[in-house]
Design a protein around this motif. Sequence first.
Motif, short mmCIF file in Angstrom:
data_model
loop_
_atom_site.label_atom_id
_atom_site.label_comp_id
_atom_site.label_asym_id
_atom_site.label_seq_id
_atom_site.Cartn_x
_atom_site.Cartn_y
_atom_site.Cartn_z
N HIS A 103 -27.81 -7.95 1.58
CA HIS A 103 -27.17 -8.33 0.49
C HIS A 103 -25.84 -9.24 0.59
N LEU A 104 -25.19 -8.82 1.70
CA LEU A 104 -23.63 -9.39 2.03
C LEU A 104 -23.92 -11.05 2.59
N HIS A 105 -25.26 -11.17 3.23
CA HIS A 105 -25.42 -12.40 3.94
C HIS A 105 -25.98 -13.24 2.41
N ARG A 106 -26.54 -12.60 1.45
CA ARG A 106 -26.70 -13.51 0.32
C ARG A 106 -25.68 -13.90 -0.50
N LEU A 107 -24.55 -12.98 -0.37
CA LEU A 107 -23.24 -13.37 -1.17
C LEU A 107 -22.42 -14.39 -0.40
N LEU A 108 -22.52 -14.61 0.95
CA LEU A 108 -21.81 -15.25 1.65
C LEU A 108 -21.50 -16.77 1.66
N PRO A 109 -22.78 -17.40 1.23
CA PRO A 109 -22.67 -18.98 1.13
C PRO A 109 -21.71 -19.34 0.05
N GLY A 110 -20.75 -20.20 0.54
CA GLY A 110 -19.84 -20.84 -0.34
C GLY A 110 -18.45 -20.02 -0.29
N GLN A 111 -18.38 -18.90 0.29
CA GLN A 111 -17.50 -17.98 0.10
C GLN A 111 -16.50 -18.08 1.28
N HIS A 112 -15.27 -18.92 0.98
CA HIS A 112 -14.26 -19.04 2.11
C HIS A 112 -14.95 -19.37 3.31
N THR A 113 -15.63 -20.37 3.49
CA THR A 113 -16.34 -21.03 4.56
C THR A 113 -15.47 -21.22 5.86
N SER A 114 -14.44 -21.11 5.84
CA SER A 114 -13.15 -21.35 6.86
C SER A 114 -13.11 -20.04 7.58
N VAL A 115 -13.66 -18.92 7.25
CA VAL A 115 -13.43 -17.50 7.85
C VAL A 115 -14.67 -17.43 8.57
N PRO A 116 -14.79 -17.20 10.00
CA PRO A 116 -15.74 -16.71 10.73
C PRO A 116 -16.19 -15.24 10.28
N VAL A 117 -17.35 -14.81 9.92
CA VAL A 117 -17.88 -13.64 9.56
C VAL A 117 -19.10 -13.35 10.17
N ALA A 118 -19.24 -12.01 10.89
CA ALA A 118 -20.33 -11.49 11.47
C ALA A 118 -20.57 -9.99 11.17
N THR A 119 -21.95 -9.80 11.14
CA THR A 119 -22.35 -8.28 10.42
C THR A 119 -23.25 -7.65 11.52
N ALA A 120 -23.02 -6.21 11.38
CA ALA A 120 -23.80 -5.30 12.39
C ALA A 120 -23.98 -3.83 11.61
N GLY A 121 -25.03 -3.29 12.01
CA GLY A 121 -25.01 -1.69 11.36
C GLY A 121 -24.21 -0.78 12.27
N HIS A 122 -23.99 0.41 11.59
CA HIS A 122 -23.27 1.42 12.15
C HIS A 122 -24.00 1.91 13.46
#
Length: 284
Positions: A221-240
């Motif tokens: 869900h988070l990755h679906r929301l990321l496009p176009g959101q503050h693209t200068s900020v590098p973001v990465a995700t992982a699970g607990h």
Amino acid sequence: MPLSRTASLLAIYPHITSRDRLLLQLLDDHQVLTTGQIHRMLFAARRTCQLRLNELAALGLIERFRFPRDGGGSQPWHWTLGHHGRRFQAAAHERLEPTARASNQTVQRLSANPHLTHLVLTNEFFVRLAEHARWHGEARLDRWWSEHVTHEQFRTITADGHGLWSAGGATVGFFLETDTGSEALGSRVVAKLAKYATFIRETGARYPVLFWLGSEQREEHLHRLLPGQHTSVPVATAGHAADPAGRVWLPRGCSSRVELAELPSDHGQPVAANPNYDDGVFLL
């Protein structure tokens, strides 16, 4: 035999090892650690860890608490500084010595803190990195800053933590956002990127923001929301459930996962260390 709350610290010194001092510093910096977390960072055998923690508790250097689990059983013991531990740390860092009443209130407030689970989970992230570095000589946790120290150093940033991780010849700085599933991804979690975009513009430092998530569904869900959101900020995700040092991080806009040390990181203007905090996590 337990020492009184007014006992001289000098009487305790013969009982404090270098490993004990490291544990006291970790508890001073990060407030609370479970028995399992302490074992994985500092001890080879769990039984040895349990025995030593009980000995330190008898000296008044640390205290413990735990709650029952819903459905039966108990949570692990949570350890924090005891009154003599707080006195020792105050002396080590030239702070005012706490009263017994103040030490007791601090433990009570911590144990009743509604964000305790979030704090323990955030500490778990760094514990796993420290544990990995302990058994892999090429890796190193160079910096582990709490939310409080991170805010003190970066001012506009209120991340759950900040770290520097070295492996494979690369050093990556990062900000950690620990997700427990209690916040709406769109209105609260993604909205946090605005402050990181401002930080990048002002300092030139581009540390990846790591979102540590509790489920695959929230990650998707988070990755679906990321496009176009503050693209200068590098973001990465992982699970607990993942080892944060491993190939578990999914960067924004990518289809394959990478190791933490492979994430792009630009340090920009160097950030001075907190004079009251040793950057390194040196494990025995």
